[in-house]
Design an enzyme around this catalytic site. Structure first.
Site, mmCIF file in Angstrom:
data_model
loop_
_atom_site.group_PDB
_atom_site.id
_atom_site.type_symbol
_atom_site.label_atom_id
_atom_site.label_comp_id
_atom_site.label_asym_id
_atom_site.label_seq_id
_atom_site.Cartn_x
_atom_site.Cartn_y
_atom_site.Cartn_z
ATOM 1 N N GLU A 16 -1.951 6.309 -36.444
ATOM 2 C CA GLU A 16 -1.252 5.563 -35.398
ATOM 3 C C GLU A 16 -0.851 6.464 -34.226
ATOM 4 O O GLU A 16 0.091 6.172 -33.497
ATOM 5 C CB GLU A 16 -0.031 4.871 -36.000
ATOM 6 C CG GLU A 16 -0.408 3.863 -37.067
ATOM 7 C CD GLU A 16 0.793 3.316 -37.811
ATOM 8 O OE1 GLU A 16 1.535 2.525 -37.225
ATOM 9 O OE2 GLU A 16 0.982 3.696 -38.984
ATOM 10 N N SER A 185 0.904 -0.115 -40.281
ATOM 11 C CA SER A 185 0.056 -0.865 -39.343
ATOM 12 C C SER A 185 -1.198 -1.457 -39.973
ATOM 13 O O SER A 185 -2.261 -1.479 -39.362
ATOM 14 C CB SER A 185 -0.329 0.018 -38.152
ATOM 15 O OG SER A 185 0.775 0.204 -37.314
ATOM 16 N N SER A 320 6.070 -4.797 -27.755
ATOM 17 C CA SER A 320 6.213 -4.810 -29.213
ATOM 18 C C SER A 320 7.300 -5.795 -29.641
ATOM 19 O O SER A 320 8.218 -6.108 -28.884
ATOM 20 C CB SER A 320 6.568 -3.412 -29.724
ATOM 21 O OG SER A 320 5.520 -2.502 -29.475
#
Length: 349
Positions: A16, A185, A320
């Site tokens: 990530e 994720s 987000s």
């Protein structure tokens, strides 16, 4: 007024890395917005994919370009830039392993400098899906059926493996989800509907992690709640994620237009309150601090709310879910960043 020097730590050695750069860009922008610019001085520190720490001048270049540096094998893994000694509050925004699993939190704790977010225990427990779900069971939080496994169970004994698959089919059924226990994720996650898919997914998950979790599939709406605080945390409004892909995988999560966020979620007030209460309970159960996003399944057919997981360092770009949930609750992005720094200082005292 003397400005507080904020060590914005980003990049890292997980898959990530690029998401971390995007989060750091948004936080750096928020810290450069009045009145934050009058309170804070940003000292960005960039960790390359090979683990080398780079000083603010190089970190600023990465933030400006949004592009990771190519690891060239140069530098000392154990040598920190001299500016590290000037940091007064650390703001780590390192998603995934080596970032939100307690490892970097332990290092920053040894530096004896306040750090935004959870400490070693909260970070490690929330990162490991098996340990996290054991804690949820302990405090009575409803969740989907699941089974924790080890890499050794999957790989070491070919005679035992078929029996293991039999157990999963009997207790969880299809479809089910196979996940590495310590990746974020949606990396390495597979939705399986048959024995052959199950075998392939278990083998794949074992290649990512020593610990594996298998969860029963459920027909449900996916909703999330943000938590902010330390000993007396508060919960945000509830948001909902909808998408057309088979499940909320990595590509769906980070490809623009693949998922839709509804904030606040169109839910009965009683359900929203239950989700908020459960989010605060989960936050305390894993010993989280500062911030967390808590994810749930709402089974509309039965009215059940099932907790999925706590994420102690969620994505932090302007789009987000975590900052958007707080914006909808009345805490805009720059103010949210300011509050997180104050919470880090409060926890250190």
């Amino acid at each position: 007024m003397t400005k507080v020097r904020i060590g914005l730590l980003f990049g890292g050695r997980s898959g990530e890395h690029e998401v971390s750069i995007c989060s750091a860009q948004a936080i750096a922008k928020a810290l450069s917005t009045p009145p934050n610019t009058e309170k804070y001085e940003v000292l960005p520190i960039y960790i390359q994919k090979d683990g080398i720490w780079q000083p603010p001048d190089i970190a600023h270049q990465v933030l400006a370009s949004g592009t990771p540096l190519e690891a060239n094998g140069e530098g000392n893994l154990w040598q920190f830039p001299p500016q590290v000694a000037d940091v007064e509050v650390w703001f780590p925004i390192l998603h995934g392993p080596n970032g939100e699993d307690g490892t970097i939190q332990g290092l920053l704790t040894l530096m004896q400098v306040p750090c935004v977010g959870s400490g070693v225990l909260g970070s490690a427990m929330a990162m490991d899906k098996i340990a996290m779900k054991q804690v949820f069971d302990q405090v009575g939080l409803a969740q989907v059926k699941h089974k924790g496994l080890s890499r050794a169970q999957v790989w070491s004994n070919p005679c035992v493996f078929p029996k293991l698959c039999d157990q999963i089919e009997e207790t969880l059924g299809y479809p089910c989800f196979v996940k590495p226990a310590n990746l974020g994720s949606s990396v390495g996650i597979a939705k399986v509907r048959s024995r052959s898919e199950l075998e392939t997914a278990l083998d794949s998950a074992a290649s990512y992690d020593r610990r594996i979790i298998v969860e029963a599939g459920v027909v449900a709406r996916e909703v999330e709640c943000a938590v902010l605080g330390n000993d007396n945390p508060k919960a945000s409004v509830v948001g909902e994620i909808s998408y057309t892909s088979d499940f909320y995988d990595y590509e769906t999560k980070y490809t623009e237009g693949r998922a839709t966020l509804s904030i606040p979620a169109p839910l009965p007030d009683s359900v929203s309150r239950q989700i908020q209460e459960m989010a605060l309970q989960a936050f305390a159960a894993v010993d989280a601090a500062g911030l967390s996003r808590v994810d749930f399944f709402y089974v509309e057919a039965t009215g059940e709310v099932l907790i999925n997981e706590v994420n102690t360092l969620p994505g932090f770009t302007a789009t987000s879910m975590y900052p958007q949930l707080w914006a909808a609750t009345g805490v805009p992005f720059p103010q949210l960043v300011d509050q997180l720094i104050e919470l880090a200082q409060e926890r250190q005292t």
